[in-house]
Write an enzyme that holds these catalytic residues in place. Structure first.
Site, mmCIF file in Angstrom:
data_model
loop_
_atom_site.group_PDB
_atom_site.id
_atom_site.type_symbol
_atom_site.label_atom_id
_atom_site.label_comp_id
_atom_site.label_asym_id
_atom_site.label_seq_id
_atom_site.Cartn_x
_atom_site.Cartn_y
_atom_site.Cartn_z
ATOM 1 N N GLY A 12 0.822 -1.216 0.000
ATOM 2 C CA GLY A 12 0.000 0.000 0.000
ATOM 3 C C GLY A 12 0.850 1.257 0.000
ATOM 4 O O GLY A 12 0.610 2.184 0.771
ATOM 5 N N SER A 14 1.202 3.401 -2.511
ATOM 6 C CA SER A 14 0.828 4.391 -3.520
ATOM 7 C C SER A 14 0.352 5.713 -2.925
ATOM 8 O O SER A 14 0.460 6.758 -3.564
ATOM 9 C CB SER A 14 -0.281 3.822 -4.421
ATOM 10 N N ARG A 15 -0.172 5.648 -1.694
ATOM 11 C CA ARG A 15 -0.809 6.852 -1.136
ATOM 12 C C ARG A 15 -0.555 6.928 0.371
ATOM 13 O O ARG A 15 -0.132 5.950 0.985
ATOM 14 C CB ARG A 15 -2.333 6.797 -1.340
ATOM 15 N N VAL A 64 -2.864 -7.837 -1.733
ATOM 16 C CA VAL A 64 -2.181 -8.586 -0.666
ATOM 17 C C VAL A 64 -3.032 -9.709 -0.080
ATOM 18 O O VAL A 64 -2.511 -10.563 0.642
ATOM 19 C CB VAL A 64 -1.703 -7.655 0.489
ATOM 20 N N ASN A 90 1.437 -2.372 5.419
ATOM 21 C CA ASN A 90 0.703 -1.107 5.575
ATOM 22 C C ASN A 90 -0.639 -1.103 4.846
ATOM 23 O O ASN A 90 -1.539 -0.361 5.232
ATOM 24 C CB ASN A 90 1.596 0.033 5.045
ATOM 25 N N TYR A 155 -13.011 -3.398 10.883
ATOM 26 C CA TYR A 155 -11.688 -2.755 10.867
ATOM 27 C C TYR A 155 -10.971 -2.962 12.215
ATOM 28 O O TYR A 155 -9.801 -3.322 12.267
ATOM 29 C CB TYR A 155 -11.873 -1.267 10.566
ATOM 30 N N LYS A 159 -7.465 -4.907 12.972
ATOM 31 C CA LYS A 159 -6.307 -4.217 13.567
ATOM 32 C C LYS A 159 -5.912 -4.839 14.899
ATOM 33 O O LYS A 159 -4.737 -4.857 15.262
ATOM 34 C CB LYS A 159 -6.615 -2.720 13.724
ATOM 35 N N ILE A 188 -4.818 10.215 11.363
ATOM 36 C CA ILE A 188 -3.788 10.723 10.441
ATOM 37 C C ILE A 188 -4.486 11.239 9.179
ATOM 38 O O ILE A 188 -5.396 10.583 8.654
ATOM 39 C CB ILE A 188 -2.787 9.599 10.062
#
Ligand code: NAP
Length: 247
Positions: A12, A14-15, A64, A90, A155, A159, A188
């Site tokens: 991950g 790319s961003r 992934v 990530n 989520y 995590k 973030i």
């Protein structure tokens, strides 16, 4: 050039946070192999930015959650740079919704990308790291994995699961010179949090003792620390990068 001669795979990349991690590692001399799900242009831009920072970089499309694609990603990294020293799990997604109405597919997609993906990538690099007798595995968890969050059962479960994966990996591989740690970001500023409703964003700020959202670079600094030689005696830990949110 702390990471000269080292190769890092960042999923991950790319961003957002992943991009900042790629850049921070490249600035310290690492070869960076970054993967992305669909944002090819953004991934190529990250690779170019890494090269401009003085590192070598390769962007590879890879879901992934698919074991074959993960094998392809690691083979591409080995073909390009000969070894993998650092793995940063990530890549992550959200499919938010209240438990009572959450679709089974939304649960599965989040667990597959966030947790199974990290398992597959870790498994794919472990043998090589054992042979080298050196490795760093860093999993991007979340404060939500420590505390839970209404509307994010899938989520939060993924995590929290990453913390169990991190600690088990740490125990299995510690004697082989490999550390495994988790970073738990708070709030973030990335595309992921930009998608939150304004009301939810406003409600979040007063829960952060530092009174501000973090930046992707804040998280990247913590990842670089854990990836470095100086963190060699730290394993199985969770480092919150959250402005005090989880205290
Ligand atoms: P983001 O801006 O949404 O970027 C997500 C990245 O993951 C993108 O590069 C995306 O690729 C990639 N990705 C998603 N699913 C993938 C898959 N199946 N296979 C490969 N790559 C995949 O997210 P972010 O905010 O930077 O978050 C990065 C990590 O930090 C995530 O694990 C997230 O859960 C965690 N985190 C974020 C926050 C926050 O406040 N932002 C807080 C705590 C934890 P494409 O660009 O191709 O889609």
């Amino acid at each position: 050039m702390e990471f000269a001669e080292k190769t890092a795979v960042v999923t991950g990349g790319s961003r957002g946070i992943g991009r900042a991690i790629c850049l921070a590692l490249a600035q310290r001399g690492a070869n960076v192999v970054l993967c992305y799900a669909g944002s090819e242009a953004a991934a190529q831009e990250t690779a170019s930015a890494c090269q401009a920072a003085g590192g070598k970089a390769l962007a590879v499309q890879c879901d992934v959650s698919d074991a074959q694609q993960v094998d392809g990603l690691m083979k591409a990294a080995i073909a390009a740079f000969g070894r993998i020293d650092i793995l940063v799990n990530n890549a992550g997604v959200t499919r938010d919704g209240l438990l009572m109405t959450m679709k089974e597919t939304d649960f599965d997609q989040v667990l597959n990308a966030n947790l199974k993906g990290a398992f597959l990538c870790t498994k794919a690099v472990a043998r090589g790291m054992i042979k080298q007798h050196w490795g760093r595995i860093i999993n991007l968890s979340s404060v939500v994995g420590l505390r839970g969050n209404a509307g994010q059962a899938n989520y939060a479960a993924s995590k929290a699961g990453l913390l169990g994966l991190t600690k088990s990996t740490a125990k299995e591989l510690a004697s082989r010179g490999i550390t495994a740690n988790a970073v738990a970001p708070g709030f973030i500023e990335t595309d992921m949090t930009a998608a939150l409703p304004q009301k939810a964003r406003e409600a979040m700020l007063p829960t952060i003792p530092m009174g501000r959202a973090g930046s992707p670079e804040d998280v990247a600094q913590a990842v670089c620390f854990l990836a470095g030689e100086s963190a060699g005696y730290i394993t199985g830990q969770v480092l919150c990068v959250d402005g005090g949110m989880a205290v």
